[in-house]
Structures are given as structure tokens and as C-alpha cells.
Design an enzyme around this catalytic site. Structure first.
Site, PDB file in Angstrom:
ATOM      1  N   ARG A  52       0.855  -1.204   0.000  1.00 35.12           N
ATOM      2  CA  ARG A  52       0.000   0.000   0.000  1.00 35.12           C
ATOM      3  C   ARG A  52       0.881   1.240   0.000  1.00 35.12           C
ATOM      4  O   ARG A  52       0.610   2.231  -0.669  1.00 35.12           O
ATOM      5  CB  ARG A  52      -0.958   0.016   1.201  1.00 35.12           C
ATOM      6  CG  ARG A  52      -1.726   1.333   1.289  1.00 35.12           C
ATOM      7  CD  ARG A  52      -2.932   1.339   2.239  1.00 35.12           C
ATOM      8  NE  ARG A  52      -2.865   0.423   3.341  1.00 35.12           N
ATOM      9  CZ  ARG A  52      -2.098   0.611   4.438  1.00 35.12           C
ATOM     10  NH1 ARG A  52      -1.366   1.698   4.567  1.00 35.12           N
ATOM     11  NH2 ARG A  52      -2.077  -0.297   5.379  1.00 35.12           N
ATOM     12  N   TYR A 104     -16.520  16.999 -15.176  1.00 30.84           N
ATOM     13  CA  TYR A 104     -16.881  15.588 -15.187  1.00 30.84           C
ATOM     14  C   TYR A 104     -17.962  15.338 -14.122  1.00 30.84           C
ATOM     15  O   TYR A 104     -17.868  15.858 -13.000  1.00 30.84           O
ATOM     16  CB  TYR A 104     -15.616  14.773 -14.879  1.00 30.84           C
ATOM     17  CG  TYR A 104     -15.857  13.305 -14.775  1.00 30.84           C
ATOM     18  CD1 TYR A 104     -16.174  12.556 -15.904  1.00 30.84           C
ATOM     19  CD2 TYR A 104     -15.768  12.645 -13.557  1.00 30.84           C
ATOM     20  CE1 TYR A 104     -16.408  11.197 -15.804  1.00 30.84           C
ATOM     21  CE2 TYR A 104     -16.000  11.282 -13.453  1.00 30.84           C
ATOM     22  CZ  TYR A 104     -16.324  10.567 -14.585  1.00 30.84           C
ATOM     23  OH  TYR A 104     -16.557   9.229 -14.488  1.00 30.84           O
ATOM     24  N   ASP A 176      -7.398  19.416 -13.694  1.00 33.57           N
ATOM     25  CA  ASP A 176      -7.669  18.078 -14.226  1.00 33.57           C
ATOM     26  C   ASP A 176      -7.290  18.123 -15.707  1.00 33.57           C
ATOM     27  O   ASP A 176      -7.960  18.765 -16.519  1.00 33.57           O
ATOM     28  CB  ASP A 176      -9.154  17.754 -14.028  1.00 33.57           C
ATOM     29  CG  ASP A 176      -9.527  16.361 -14.531  1.00 33.57           C
ATOM     30  OD1 ASP A 176      -8.850  15.857 -15.450  1.00 33.57           O
ATOM     31  OD2 ASP A 176     -10.502  15.797 -14.009  1.00 33.57           O
ATOM     32  N   LYS A 201      -8.361   7.277 -19.203  1.00 36.29           N
ATOM     33  CA  LYS A 201      -8.649   7.865 -20.510  1.00 36.29           C
ATOM     34  C   LYS A 201      -7.419   7.817 -21.417  1.00 36.29           C
ATOM     35  O   LYS A 201      -6.978   6.745 -21.762  1.00 36.29           O
ATOM     36  CB  LYS A 201      -9.204   9.287 -20.311  1.00 36.29           C
ATOM     37  CG  LYS A 201     -10.253   9.388 -19.189  1.00 36.29           C
ATOM     38  CD  LYS A 201     -11.526   8.588 -19.451  1.00 36.29           C
ATOM     39  CE  LYS A 201     -12.429   8.427 -18.232  1.00 36.29           C
ATOM     40  NZ  LYS A 201     -12.752   9.652 -17.496  1.00 36.29           N
TER      41      LYS A 201
HETATM   42  C1  LIG Z   1     -13.248  10.017 -16.210  1.00 37.50           C
HETATM   43  C2  LIG Z   1     -12.870  11.323 -15.657  1.00 37.50           C
HETATM   44  C3  LIG Z   1     -12.628  11.483 -14.285  1.00 37.50           C
HETATM   45  C4  LIG Z   1     -12.825  10.366 -13.281  1.00 37.50           C
HETATM   46  O1  LIG Z   1     -11.923   9.342 -13.473  1.00 37.50           O
HETATM   47  P1  LIG Z   1     -12.219   7.793 -13.128  1.00 37.50           P
HETATM   48  O2  LIG Z   1     -10.952   7.147 -13.555  1.00 37.50           O
HETATM   49  O3  LIG Z   1     -13.415   7.373 -13.927  1.00 37.50           O
HETATM   50  O4  LIG Z   1     -12.470   7.722 -11.665  1.00 37.50           O
HETATM   51  C5  LIG Z   1     -12.220  12.728 -13.848  1.00 37.50           C
HETATM   52  N1  LIG Z   1     -12.060  13.762 -14.678  1.00 37.50           N
HETATM   53  C6  LIG Z   1     -12.301  13.647 -16.003  1.00 37.50           C
HETATM   54  C7  LIG Z   1     -12.121  14.842 -16.889  1.00 37.50           C
HETATM   55  C8  LIG Z   1     -12.712  12.436 -16.533  1.00 37.50           C
HETATM   56  O5  LIG Z   1     -12.962  12.339 -17.842  1.00 37.50           O
END
Ligand SMILES: *Cc1c(COP(=O)(O)O)cnc(C)c1O
Length: 384
Positions: A52, A104, A176, A201
């Protein structure tokens, strides 16, 4: 642990990784272990006492992602949401957060339906409006959280000017960078304190892993985040880290092609009578095209467009597509398409959707890296 290489493509392939000292294996092994033998009680090799806290496959990925964002420190998580949650753990009751209005859906949910019960106050603001953003700061504003380009409306927020606003009052700026990818935009260089990714992504790029990451420059901030990472324990397993290390070796090549294909499709859609508006940061018609050109080296693989006939029109268009698959998520090599109003953003309250422009006829394309002629033909046959 970040590497000495200066150019992106070389860092993508090598940063954080060296041949395995035990065998010379070129690929970082999947250290599928929970714990490590200690030669003497309390003495362990490097930072490896328990998985962890640290695992060598994860350490390699953390160093690789830090390098790709031009940062010093990386931390990886079991999902993008877990990465965001780690940052929110730095806040205390009474703190105020400015959140970009078009985010998101899961980000919106985490701020408004989880952290609201912990006494965190959130203001949703259109951060493309500099004066509005400035007027929202209070002496309790501890964090500005933004996405750029935003999801799903692809608004582009000027990161450097937001960093400027944050500086005076000791407010952290978290960006982000999931849609832009580390290939096209590096928020730390523009003054952000934290970069967040859903590595599910474009970093993963093959729709086969859920993961998240945080990258920072400041050691004290990194130490606080790492403490939370270890305390909460939302860490990814070594197999997922291995898959992501394999993915980042091709991220620059993939993202270049995503950009090329998306630009051609955006231009095609913009000339199409069936679409009333096409939003792509690379089109001169995009309201923040100048900001995008200034802070991004390419415009990404995401496009949103509005169909003239509303929801039913959008539904039948989506159902007829053969190469594009109807699915949530984005950033994989395969092209996906979705209807934000009934899929990814269905949980956003109707009035808020209307304010943001998430109409029933809106469709969101995640343009893949197939042959663009096949993608355009697919769109044509589905409209026909
Ligand atoms: C998918 C996404 C998230 C969340 O990520 P997960 O891996 O699904 O928890 C956060 N920000 C953006 C812009 C996203 O497209």
C-alpha cells in the site's frame, strides 16, 4: 526519480524505468507482492516495506507520469475519482472551493454530495469569465479546481491567469488535465500546483484500465498527498500500473493521431447542415480558440456537436453508427460516442444542464485513431 531526458517522446518510453536489476528484463516487472522480506527488523530495501505504501511497478509509473507532466513527484490511484478525493482530504471544515462549472459528472458528485457533508463550501463558476472568477474568491478559498478543456462543453480556461488569481491568497490550483493529456498541455509549467489525471482515458488509451494520478512540483505538498494516499489506501494494483506503463510508451503517437482525426471530423461536421453547432478547441469558431492555441500544443480528440432534431435525432444517429461505439468514457484508440444528457451528465440537474448548454441534441465524440476516412463515412451513412 524523473529522468534526465529532455524530449517528451524519449521520456514517455524511458522515464522512471530501467532494466530490472535481478534479470535485465527490459520491461518493469509486475511486482505482484503485498510485502517484502526485511534483512533485519525495520530495515527494508529503498521504500519497499508494504505494497500500500510502495510497490516497484507503481513507483516506476509514478516517476514516468511525473516526468511527462514536467513535475517532480507523481502519485497513482485506483481511479481518477480516488486521485481527486486525495486532494480534497487536504481541506478542513469551513474551507471554500471554486469549482469550474462544466466538469466531469463524478467530480461534481464528489464535491456536492460527499464533501458537502464535511463542511466544504463549493462555488460553481464559469472560469472562462476572469472577472466572475476573481469576484468569487473569499479569504477562505483554499482550492480552485478546474478542467480544461471541460467536459462536455470543451470550454478552455486560461490556466496561467487562474494561477495568477490564486497566488495572492495562498489558494491551491488543481487542474484536471485528463482531456488535454500531458502531450498537449502541462499545467505545472503554467503555474498550477497539482495536476490530476483520470489515467483511465488517454494515459491508458486502450479502455482496459481504471486509474488516476496526481503530479506536483512542491515537496511539502507531495508529502501531504502521499500521507493521504497511504492512509486512505486507494492505490492501484501492480498489474494496472504495468498496463499504464506500457500505454505511456505510445501516448505521443496516439495523441497526435487523435488530434489529426478530430480536426478533420470537426471541420466535416462544421460544414454539415444537420449539426447546428460544433465545438472543438482547434476550430477558429471556438470562443476560446486563442487561449487554446496559447496553452496547448494540439487540440485533442474530443468534439461536441448539437443535432438540429434534438434527442430523437441524436438517438437514431448514434444507433446507426457502425465504427463509433455508443459508450461512456473516452480517450481510447477506438472511437466512442455518447449523449451527455442521457448518459454521462444525466445526474447533473436539468436547470444546470440548460445553463451549461448540455441540450438533448448534444452528442460527444471521442475520436479514435482508426482511419479517418472510415470514421467520416460512418458518420455520413448514419446521418443518411
Ligand atoms: C473520467 C474522468 C474522471 C474520473 O476518473 P475515473 O478514472 O473514472 O475515476 C475525472 N475527470 C475527467 C475529466 C474524466 O474524464
Amino acid at each position: 526519480m524523473t529522468s534526465d531526458y529532455t524530449r517528451f517522446a524519449t521520456r514517455a518510453i524511458h522515464a522512471g524505468q530501467k532494466p530490472d536489476p535481478a534479470t535485465g528484463a527490459i520491461m518493469t516487472p509486475i511486482y505482484q507482492t503485498a510485502t517484502y522480506a526485511q534483512p533485519s527488523p525495520g530495515k527494508f530495501i529503498e521504500e519497499f516495506d508494504y505494497s500500500r505504501s510502495a510497490n516497484p511497478t507503481r513507483t516506476a509509473l509514478e516517476a514516468n507520469l511525473a516526468s511527462l507532466e514536467g513535475g517532480r513527484f507523481g502519485l497513482c490511484f485506483g481511479s481518477g475519482c480516488a486521485a481527486m478525493d486525495c486532494v480534497l482530504h487536504l481541506l478542513s471544515p469551513g474551507d471554500h472551493v471554486i469549482l469550474c462549472d462544466d466538469v466531469y459528472g463524478g467530480t461534481n458528485r464528489l464535491f456536492h454530495r460527499v464533501y458537502n457533508t464535511h463542511g466544504i463550501e463549493v462555488s460553481l463558476v464559469d472560469l472562462t469569465d476572469h472577472d466572475k472568477a476573481k469576484a468569487t474568491f473569499t479569504d477562505r478559498t483554499k482550492l480552485v479546481w478546474l478542467e480544461t478543456p471541460t467536459n462536455p462543453m470543451l470550454k478552455v480556461v486560461d490556466i496561467a491567469s487562474m494561477a495568477e488569481l490564486c497566488k495572492g491568497g495562498g489558494t491551491m490550483l488543481a487542474v484536471d488535465n485528463t482531456f488535454a493529456t500531458p502531450v498537449l498541455q502541462n499545467p505545472l509549467a503554467l503555474g498550477a500546483d497539482i495536476v490530476c489525471h483520470s489515467s483511465t482515458k488517454y494515459i491508458g488509451g486502450h479502455s482496459d484500465v481504471v486509474g488516476g494520478a496526481l503530479i506536483t512540483q512542491d515537496e511539502a505538498l507531495h508529502d501531504r498527498l502521499k500521507f493521504v494516499q497511504n492512509s486512505v489506501g486507494a492505490v492501484p494494483g501492480p498489474m494496472d500500473c504495468f498496463l499504464l506503463l506500457r500505454s505511456t510508451k505510445t501516448i505521443h503517437v496516439r495523441v497526435d493521431r487523435h488530434c489529426e482525426n478530430a480536426m478533420q471530423i470537426a471541420q466535416h461536421l462544421e460544414n454539415h447542415a444537420r449539426f447546428t453547432s460544433v465545438v472543438y478547441p482547434g476550430l477558429p469558431s471556438h470562443p476560446q480558440h486563442a487561449v487554446a492555441t496559447k496553452q496547448m500544443s494540439g487540440f485533442g480528440g474530443m468534439i461536441t456537436a448539437t443535432m438540429d432534431g434534438g434527442l430523437e435525432d441524436a438517438r437514431s444517429f448514434l444507433e446507426r453508427l457502425k465504427v463509433f461505439t455508443i459508450a461512456e468514457s473516452l480517450g481510447g484508440v477506438e472511437s466512442l460516442i455518447e449523449s451527455p444528457a442521457i448518459m454521462t451528465h444525466a445526474a447533473v440537474p436539468t436547470d444546470q444542464r440548460a445553463t451549461l448548454g448540455i441540450t438533448d441534441g448534444l452528442v460527444r465524440f471521442s475520436v479514435g485513431i482508426e482511419d479517418v476516412a472510415d470514421l467520416i463515412e460512418d458518420i455520413e451513412q448514419a446521418l443518411g
